[in-house]
Design an enzyme around this catalytic site. Sequence first.
Site, mmCIF file in Angstrom:
data_model
loop_
_atom_site.group_PDB
_atom_site.id
_atom_site.type_symbol
_atom_site.label_atom_id
_atom_site.label_comp_id
_atom_site.label_asym_id
_atom_site.label_seq_id
_atom_site.Cartn_x
_atom_site.Cartn_y
_atom_site.Cartn_z
ATOM 1 N N SER A 20 35.495 34.537 46.823
ATOM 2 C CA SER A 20 36.056 34.389 48.166
ATOM 3 C C SER A 20 36.905 33.126 48.260
ATOM 4 O O SER A 20 36.704 32.161 47.522
ATOM 5 C CB SER A 20 34.939 34.311 49.211
ATOM 6 O OG SER A 20 34.183 35.499 49.219
HETATM 7 N N1 SAH Z 1 30.054 35.299 46.960
HETATM 8 C C1 SAH Z 1 30.896 35.876 45.917
HETATM 9 C C2 SAH Z 1 31.736 36.990 46.511
HETATM 10 C C3 SAH Z 1 32.037 38.021 45.508
HETATM 11 S S1 SAH Z 1 32.873 39.435 46.187
HETATM 12 C C4 SAH Z 1 31.800 34.829 45.302
HETATM 13 O O1 SAH Z 1 32.232 33.926 46.025
HETATM 14 O O2 SAH Z 1 32.091 34.924 44.111
HETATM 15 C C5 SAH Z 1 31.534 40.409 46.818
HETATM 16 C C6 SAH Z 1 30.460 40.784 45.833
HETATM 17 O O3 SAH Z 1 29.586 41.697 46.503
HETATM 18 C C7 SAH Z 1 30.950 41.491 44.581
HETATM 19 O O4 SAH Z 1 30.483 40.800 43.451
HETATM 20 C C8 SAH Z 1 30.335 42.891 44.684
HETATM 21 O O5 SAH Z 1 30.000 43.460 43.440
HETATM 22 C C9 SAH Z 1 29.105 42.624 45.546
HETATM 23 N N2 SAH Z 1 28.566 43.796 46.237
HETATM 24 C C10 SAH Z 1 29.236 44.831 46.793
HETATM 25 N N3 SAH Z 1 28.369 45.701 47.344
HETATM 26 C C11 SAH Z 1 27.111 45.209 47.120
HETATM 27 C C12 SAH Z 1 25.794 45.656 47.440
HETATM 28 N N4 SAH Z 1 25.566 46.796 48.103
HETATM 29 N N5 SAH Z 1 24.751 44.891 47.071
HETATM 30 C C13 SAH Z 1 24.936 43.721 46.396
HETATM 31 N N6 SAH Z 1 26.161 43.249 46.063
HETATM 32 C C14 SAH Z 1 27.239 43.983 46.416
#
Ligand code: SAH
Length: 213
Positions: free
Chosen positions: A64
């Site tokens: 993000s």
């Molecule tokens: N906080 C992270 C954001 C990554 S993007 C960072 O700053 O790097 C969002 C993440 O949510 C992705 O890695 C994706 O695989 C995960 N995601 C999507 N759906 C999900 C679910 N149902 N349960 C757990 N993680 C999920």
Amino acid sequence: MRDTTKHKGMRNKLAQVVAGKGIKDPKVLEALKAIPRHLFLDSGFEEHAYQDKPFPIGAGQTISQPYTVAFQTQLLQVRPENRILEIGTGSGYQTAILLHLKARVFTIERQQELFKRTKLFFTKMGYRPKKMVFGDGYKGMEEDAPFDGIIVTAGAPETPKALLAQLKVGGRLVIPVGVDEQQMTVYERKSEKEFEKKTYGGFRFVPLLEDKN
Ligand code: SAH
């Protein structure tokens, strides 16, 4: 990759940029200054790591934007020792920010590749969440509930009921809700049955995907 004074200088500037966009919480800004974001990215992004932008982290996902991380963290109102559930571990950057604020962090990721990679990275870096789970964040983490705060870092088409149920009274769920664009939404649990809902403007996240298994 290493962390150098040059990187620290870039982090201080990033914190200024984010403060200029309206983030006021000094603890959140301190956390941005402390966490070496370039180490959460592929070496190819090292030069860009302290721009206020999202970047790809593999498996079609993104880290993000720092402003978004700061905005969500500020809304979460983390206090030391708080039990915080994070949905979407991804690169682990948001997790590290929460750990810096001395939260006890429980985090869930549904992409196996990211889960494994970030778990190894945390061990290497000495970051210690209470629990890291490979699974579906829609369900939350019932066995460790209730939580003081829950933060969802992917765009949810609708608010999962399980997450509301796993909040303590007085706890807050910070979740971007919507399909193409999401409204940053905060639910505060006022009592067993009552939630106060507030929205804080539009954002764009990768989707929160429901587990098909
Ligand atoms: N906080 C992270 C954001 C990554 S993007 C960072 O700053 O790097 C969002 C993440 O949510 C992705 O890695 C994706 O695989 C995960 N995601 C999507 N759906 C999900 C679910 N149902 N349960 C757990 N993680 C999920």
